[in-house]
Motif scaffolding. Structure first.
Motif, PDB file in Angstrom:
ATOM      1  N   PRO A 116      27.215  18.650  20.593  1.00  0.00           N
ATOM      2  CA  PRO A 116      27.914  19.176  19.422  1.00  0.00           C
ATOM      3  C   PRO A 116      29.407  18.882  19.439  1.00  0.00           C
ATOM      4  CG  PRO A 116      27.506  20.927  20.966  1.00  0.00           C
ATOM      5  CD  PRO A 116      26.806  19.699  21.514  1.00  0.00           C
ATOM      6  N   TYR A 117      29.923  18.322  20.521  1.00  0.00           N
ATOM      7  CA  TYR A 117      31.357  18.149  20.660  1.00  0.00           C
ATOM      8  C   TYR A 117      31.873  16.915  19.936  1.00  0.00           C
ATOM      9  CZ  TYR A 117      29.821  21.363  24.040  1.00  0.00           C
ATOM     10  OH  TYR A 117      29.199  22.418  24.621  1.00  0.00           O
ATOM     11  N   ARG A 118      30.994  15.982  19.621  1.00  0.00           N
ATOM     12  CA  ARG A 118      31.401  14.803  18.860  1.00  0.00           C
ATOM     13  C   ARG A 118      30.383  14.543  17.778  1.00  0.00           C
ATOM     14  NH1 ARG A 118      35.740  12.056  20.284  1.00  0.00           N
ATOM     15  NH2 ARG A 118      36.262  12.361  22.420  1.00  0.00           N
ATOM     16  N   GLN A 119      30.884  14.540  16.572  1.00  0.00           N
ATOM     17  CA  GLN A 119      30.020  14.190  15.448  1.00  0.00           C
ATOM     18  C   GLN A 119      30.784  13.184  14.621  1.00  0.00           C
ATOM     19  OE1 GLN A 119      29.328  17.955  13.600  1.00  0.00           O
ATOM     20  NE2 GLN A 119      27.874  18.604  15.155  1.00  0.00           N
ATOM     21  N   GLY A 120      30.310  11.948  14.617  1.00  0.00           N
ATOM     22  CA  GLY A 120      30.998  10.924  13.858  1.00  0.00           C
ATOM     23  C   GLY A 120      32.408  10.658  14.386  1.00  0.00           C
TER      24      GLY A 120
ATOM     25  N   ARG B 282      21.107  23.973  26.178  1.00  0.00           N
ATOM     26  CA  ARG B 282      22.481  24.468  26.092  1.00  0.00           C
ATOM     27  C   ARG B 282      23.216  23.853  24.915  1.00  0.00           C
ATOM     28  NH1 ARG B 282      24.582  25.030  32.194  1.00  0.00           N
ATOM     29  NH2 ARG B 282      23.726  27.095  32.577  1.00  0.00           N
ATOM     30  N   ARG B 283      22.951  22.603  24.642  1.00  0.00           N
ATOM     31  CA  ARG B 283      23.587  21.954  23.498  1.00  0.00           C
ATOM     32  C   ARG B 283      23.267  22.721  22.216  1.00  0.00           C
ATOM     33  NH1 ARG B 283      22.302  16.773  24.661  1.00  0.00           N
ATOM     34  NH2 ARG B 283      20.338  16.954  23.564  1.00  0.00           N
ATOM     35  N   ASP B 284      22.021  23.145  22.078  1.00  0.00           N
ATOM     36  CA  ASP B 284      21.626  23.922  20.899  1.00  0.00           C
ATOM     37  C   ASP B 284      22.310  25.287  20.871  1.00  0.00           C
ATOM     38  OD1 ASP B 284      20.040  21.866  20.024  1.00  0.00           O
ATOM     39  OD2 ASP B 284      18.173  22.725  20.803  1.00  0.00           O
TER      40      ASP B 284
ATOM     41  N   ALA C 178      31.676  25.895  34.027  1.00  0.00           N
ATOM     42  CA  ALA C 178      31.183  24.517  34.057  1.00  0.00           C
ATOM     43  C   ALA C 178      31.553  23.853  35.379  1.00  0.00           C
ATOM     44  CB  ALA C 178      31.754  23.726  32.890  1.00  0.00           C
ATOM     45  N   ARG C 179      32.750  24.103  35.835  1.00  0.00           N
ATOM     46  CA  ARG C 179      33.166  23.538  37.127  1.00  0.00           C
ATOM     47  C   ARG C 179      32.353  24.127  38.272  1.00  0.00           C
ATOM     48  NH1 ARG C 179      39.738  23.246  36.986  1.00  0.00           N
ATOM     49  NH2 ARG C 179      39.848  21.419  35.643  1.00  0.00           N
ATOM     50  N   ARG C 180      32.083  25.417  38.199  1.00  0.00           N
ATOM     51  CA  ARG C 180      31.355  26.091  39.271  1.00  0.00           C
ATOM     52  C   ARG C 180      29.895  25.656  39.312  1.00  0.00           C
ATOM     53  NH1 ARG C 180      30.710  32.256  38.732  1.00  0.00           N
ATOM     54  NH2 ARG C 180      32.937  32.104  38.381  1.00  0.00           N
ATOM     55  N   GLU C 181      29.265  25.580  38.152  1.00  0.00           N
ATOM     56  CA  GLU C 181      27.828  25.320  38.102  1.00  0.00           C
ATOM     57  C   GLU C 181      27.478  23.860  38.348  1.00  0.00           C
ATOM     58  OE1 GLU C 181      25.721  26.942  34.791  1.00  0.00           O
ATOM     59  OE2 GLU C 181      26.752  28.847  34.953  1.00  0.00           O
ATOM     60  N   ARG C 182      28.246  22.989  37.795  1.00  0.00           N
ATOM     61  CA  ARG C 182      28.002  21.555  37.930  1.00  0.00           C
ATOM     62  C   ARG C 182      26.572  21.153  37.585  1.00  0.00           C
ATOM     63  NH1 ARG C 182      31.683  19.121  36.388  1.00  0.00           N
ATOM     64  NH2 ARG C 182      33.598  19.448  37.445  1.00  0.00           N
ATOM     65  N   ARG C 183      25.973  21.844  36.662  1.00  0.00           N
ATOM     66  CA  ARG C 183      24.694  21.378  36.154  1.00  0.00           C
ATOM     67  C   ARG C 183      24.875  21.144  34.672  1.00  0.00           C
ATOM     68  NH1 ARG C 183      20.488  25.548  34.536  1.00  0.00           N
ATOM     69  NH2 ARG C 183      21.743  27.345  34.036  1.00  0.00           N
ATOM     70  N   GLY C 184      23.961  20.488  34.067  1.00  0.00           N
ATOM     71  CA  GLY C 184      24.120  19.985  32.720  1.00  0.00           C
ATOM     72  C   GLY C 184      24.516  20.984  31.652  1.00  0.00           C
ATOM     73  N   LEU C 185      25.801  20.987  31.313  1.00  0.00           N
ATOM     74  CA  LEU C 185      26.236  21.791  30.168  1.00  0.00           C
ATOM     75  C   LEU C 185      25.698  21.205  28.876  1.00  0.00           C
ATOM     76  CD1 LEU C 185      29.976  22.747  30.668  1.00  0.00           C
ATOM     77  CD2 LEU C 185      28.012  24.249  30.527  1.00  0.00           C
TER      78      LEU C 185
END
Length: 145
Positions: A137-141, A95-97, A83-90
């Motif tokens: 997906p990292y935060r749900q409620g 990707r979220r899916d 993630a640090r290397r790519e710096r594009r939308g994780l």
């Protein structure tokens, strides 16, 4: 142990004789990995050497049934690095899916108590360092993965 082999330093190291060896030659004991352990090591090597996030997710989907706590830790630590290397939308929609099942599997292992504290700490640190909070997906409620 049938005998000792002396070294140049005067220390004696135990040696094993081979059963059925016509000369009774001494050999070093074998420390080969059991088959399951070897495949676990190969899986971890694939996780930690993935070249980009998509390749890492491909490794996960190919080997997910064989993942244990250490593999999940390696996955999240590698994800942070990539993630640090790519710096594009994780957290872009595609990707979220793809990341959602990884997050859910990690969460279920945590809830089942199958993550040792140190492994859990590594995963949480990797998630925080990759800035994987607040969306997708990292935060749900309000609950972080």
């Amino acid at each position: 142990l049938d005998g000792y082999q002396g070294g140049s330093s005067g220390h004696r190291t135990p040696q094993r004789r081979t059963e059925g060896s016509p000369t009774g030659a001494s050999v070093e004991p074998s420390f080969s990995s059991p088959p399951g352990e070897a495949s676990a090591k190969r899986l971890m090597r694939s996780v930690t050497t993935a070249q980009d996030v998509d390749a890492l997710l491909d490794v996960y989907y190919a080997g997910a049934p064989g993942f244990n706590a250490i593999h999940y830790s390696g996955l999240w630590v590698t994800l942070r690095k990539l993630a640090r290397r790519e710096r594009r939308g994780l957290l872009d929609a595609r990707r979220r899916d793809r990341l959602r099942p990884v997050c859910e599997a990690t969460t279920s292992m945590i809830a089942a108590g199958r993550m040792p504290p140190r492994v859990l700490s590594n995963i949480m640190h990797a998630m925080a360092a990759a800035d994987l909070s607040g969306a997708g997906p990292y935060r749900q409620g309000g609950d972080a993965c």
